[in-house]
Scaffold this motif. Structure first.
Motif, PDB file in Angstrom:
ATOM      1  N   VAL A   2      32.735 -64.476  53.891  1.00 50.81           N
ATOM      2  CA  VAL A   2      33.844 -65.283  53.408  1.00 50.81           C
ATOM      3  C   VAL A   2      34.336 -64.675  52.109  1.00 50.81           C
ATOM      4  O   VAL A   2      33.537 -64.300  51.242  1.00 50.81           O
ATOM      5  N   ARG A   3      35.632 -64.598  51.978  1.00 48.62           N
ATOM      6  CA  ARG A   3      36.246 -64.034  50.788  1.00 48.62           C
ATOM      7  C   ARG A   3      37.282 -64.993  50.231  1.00 48.62           C
ATOM      8  O   ARG A   3      38.067 -65.573  50.985  1.00 48.62           O
ATOM      9  N   LEU A   4      37.267 -65.152  48.925  1.00 44.63           N
ATOM     10  CA  LEU A   4      38.291 -65.890  48.213  1.00 44.63           C
ATOM     11  C   LEU A   4      38.976 -64.923  47.262  1.00 44.63           C
ATOM     12  O   LEU A   4      38.311 -64.298  46.434  1.00 44.63           O
ATOM     13  N   VAL A   5      40.270 -64.811  47.375  1.00 41.62           N
ATOM     14  CA  VAL A   5      41.020 -63.858  46.576  1.00 41.62           C
ATOM     15  C   VAL A   5      42.107 -64.593  45.806  1.00 41.62           C
ATOM     16  O   VAL A   5      42.985 -65.210  46.403  1.00 41.62           O
ATOM     17  N   GLU A   6      42.036 -64.508  44.480  1.00 41.11           N
ATOM     18  CA  GLU A   6      43.037 -65.121  43.616  1.00 41.11           C
ATOM     19  C   GLU A   6      44.136 -64.124  43.283  1.00 41.11           C
ATOM     20  O   GLU A   6      43.919 -62.911  43.263  1.00 41.11           O
ATOM     21  N   SER A   7      45.299 -64.657  42.974  1.00 45.31           N
ATOM     22  CA  SER A   7      46.400 -63.842  42.503  1.00 45.31           C
ATOM     23  C   SER A   7      47.327 -64.710  41.666  1.00 45.31           C
ATOM     24  O   SER A   7      47.237 -65.935  41.693  1.00 45.31           O
TER      25      SER A   7
END
Length: 121
Positions: A2-7
């Motif tokens: 699982v990956r959480l990517v902020e921007s």
């Protein structure tokens, strides 16, 4: 996995606005809670806001009336609209999710890598 990517982080003047995004991807069945935290140098990571499926949205007092959290469940994405930003809002902002993974052996909560928000003239 699982990956959480902020921007969406960056440099903004006091009184300005930024909108952060966080997208979760990978082996996810459903996401029960998505939230935002922040950590300034020398400080502990603090809770900012969270959106829980079927429950109320929560904000810390420091951002009430200025920040708005929202979710697009179809995209597994959470947003943080930040208005009237102050220098004390400067921090690394982290996305967090409690979720149901596809496999029981997997963890049920994940953090993003963080995105820098700097409020300065």
């Amino acid at each position: 996995q699982v990956r959480l990517v902020e921007s969406g982080g960056g440099l903004v003047q006091p009184g300005g606005s930024l909108k952060l995004s966080c997208t979760a991807s990978g082996s996810i069945v459903s996401i029960n809670r998505m939230g935002w935290y922040r950590q300034a140098p020398g400080n502990h990571r603090e809770f900012i806001a969270a959106a829980i499926t079927g429950e109320s949205i929560m904000y810390t007092d420091a951002v009430k009336g200025r920040f708005t959290i929202s979710r697009d469940n179809g995209k597994n994405t959470v947003y943080l609209q930040m208005n009237s930003l102050k220098p004390e809002d400067t921090a690394v902002y982290y996305c967090h999710a409690f979720l149901r993974p596809t496999h029981s052996s997997m963890n049920n909560n994940y953090w993003g890598q963080g995105t820098q928000v700097t409020v300065s003239s």
